[in-house]
Design a protein around this motif. Structure first.
Motif, PDB file in Angstrom:
ATOM      1  N   MET A  64      51.384  91.048  45.558  1.00 31.26           N
ATOM      2  CA  MET A  64      51.922  92.185  44.860  1.00 31.26           C
ATOM      3  C   MET A  64      51.459  93.453  45.566  1.00 31.26           C
ATOM      4  SD  MET A  64      53.532  93.610  42.522  1.00 31.26           S
ATOM      5  CE  MET A  64      53.870  93.108  40.893  1.00 31.26           C
ATOM      6  N   GLU A 107      50.368  97.262  46.212  1.00 27.30           N
ATOM      7  CA  GLU A 107      49.662  98.223  45.359  1.00 27.30           C
ATOM      8  C   GLU A 107      50.246  99.611  45.547  1.00 27.30           C
ATOM      9  OE1 GLU A 107      45.217 100.088  44.635  1.00 27.30           O
ATOM     10  OE2 GLU A 107      45.477  98.469  46.063  1.00 27.30           O
ATOM     11  N   GLU A 137      54.854  99.899  52.118  1.00 28.58           N
ATOM     12  CA  GLU A 137      53.873  98.916  51.651  1.00 28.58           C
ATOM     13  C   GLU A 137      52.513  99.065  52.321  1.00 28.58           C
ATOM     14  OE1 GLU A 137      53.589  94.097  50.990  1.00 28.58           O
ATOM     15  OE2 GLU A 137      55.549  95.048  51.190  1.00 28.58           O
ATOM     16  N   PRO A 182      58.148  96.724  41.425  1.00 26.67           N
ATOM     17  CA  PRO A 182      57.845  95.440  40.769  1.00 26.67           C
ATOM     18  C   PRO A 182      56.494  95.453  40.051  1.00 26.67           C
ATOM     19  CG  PRO A 182      57.393  95.284  43.104  1.00 26.67           C
ATOM     20  CD  PRO A 182      57.972  96.667  42.867  1.00 26.67           C
ATOM     21  N   PHE A 183      56.449  96.052  38.873  1.00 29.44           N
ATOM     22  CA  PHE A 183      55.201  96.080  38.108  1.00 29.44           C
ATOM     23  C   PHE A 183      54.774  94.662  37.767  1.00 29.44           C
ATOM     24  CE2 PHE A 183      56.972 100.287  37.315  1.00 29.44           C
ATOM     25  CZ  PHE A 183      55.866 101.072  37.578  1.00 29.44           C
ATOM     26  N   GLU A 184      53.477  94.410  37.805  1.00 27.10           N
ATOM     27  CA  GLU A 184      52.957  93.073  37.544  1.00 27.10           C
ATOM     28  C   GLU A 184      53.096  92.711  36.071  1.00 27.10           C
ATOM     29  OE1 GLU A 184      48.881  90.537  38.302  1.00 27.10           O
ATOM     30  OE2 GLU A 184      49.251  92.365  39.426  1.00 27.10           O
ATOM     31  N   HIS A 185      52.813  93.651  35.178  1.00 24.37           N
ATOM     32  CA  HIS A 185      52.898  93.412  33.735  1.00 24.37           C
ATOM     33  C   HIS A 185      53.746  94.505  33.095  1.00 24.37           C
ATOM     34  CE1 HIS A 185      49.691  90.457  34.106  1.00 24.37           C
ATOM     35  NE2 HIS A 185      49.002  91.361  34.792  1.00 24.37           N
ATOM     36  N   LYS A 186      54.375  94.174  31.999  1.00 26.27           N
ATOM     37  CA  LYS A 186      55.172  95.173  31.282  1.00 26.27           C
ATOM     38  C   LYS A 186      54.306  96.363  30.866  1.00 26.27           C
ATOM     39  CE  LYS A 186      58.856  92.306  29.469  1.00 26.27           C
ATOM     40  NZ  LYS A 186      59.553  91.832  28.273  1.00 26.27           N
ATOM     41  N   ASP A 237      51.985  97.705  32.460  1.00 22.97           N
ATOM     42  CA  ASP A 237      51.726  98.601  33.590  1.00 22.97           C
ATOM     43  C   ASP A 237      52.710  99.765  33.611  1.00 22.97           C
ATOM     44  OD1 ASP A 237      49.684  96.936  34.374  1.00 22.97           O
ATOM     45  OD2 ASP A 237      50.906  95.862  35.841  1.00 22.97           O
ATOM     46  N   LYS A 238      53.909  99.552  33.108  1.00 24.55           N
ATOM     47  CA  LYS A 238      54.915 100.611  33.081  1.00 24.55           C
ATOM     48  C   LYS A 238      54.462 101.775  32.197  1.00 24.55           C
ATOM     49  CE  LYS A 238      58.915  97.711  33.887  1.00 24.55           C
ATOM     50  NZ  LYS A 238      60.238  97.305  33.411  1.00 24.55           N
TER      51      LYS A 238
END
Length: 82
Positions: free
Chosen positions: A1, A3, A27, A65-69, A71-72
């Motif tokens: 993922m 950063e 990236e 592409p956020f890792e978790h919802k 995180d948004k």
């Protein structure tokens, strides 16, 4: 993922001296560049004005592409202390 380290609305130099001047996510540096973000909020904004401004600010990050919802929720910080 990858950063995300920075979102910039102006051209930026990376630590290794590369100039980022095209929209998109670099990236290697973690910098997301969007040269077309512009938010115009009136002196006495309505709720509709605020929602429109937030939508415009969110647009550059909407495809990240956020890792978790959750995180948004931290991607845009709204400062209520002023």
């Amino acid at each position: 993922m990858p950063e995300l380290k920075q979102v910039s609305i102006v051209p930026a130099f990376t630590r290794d001296g590369r100039l980022l001047n095209e929209n998109g996510f670099d990236e290697e540096s973690g910098i997301f560049l969007d040269l077309q973000v512009s938010v115009d909020v009136p002196e006495n904004p309505t709720r509709r004005d605020v929602r429109a401004a937030l939508r415009q600010l969110w647009l550059p990050m909407s495809q990240f592409p956020f890792e978790h919802k959750s995180d948004k929720a931290h991607a845009l910080e709204v400062d209520n202390l002023h």
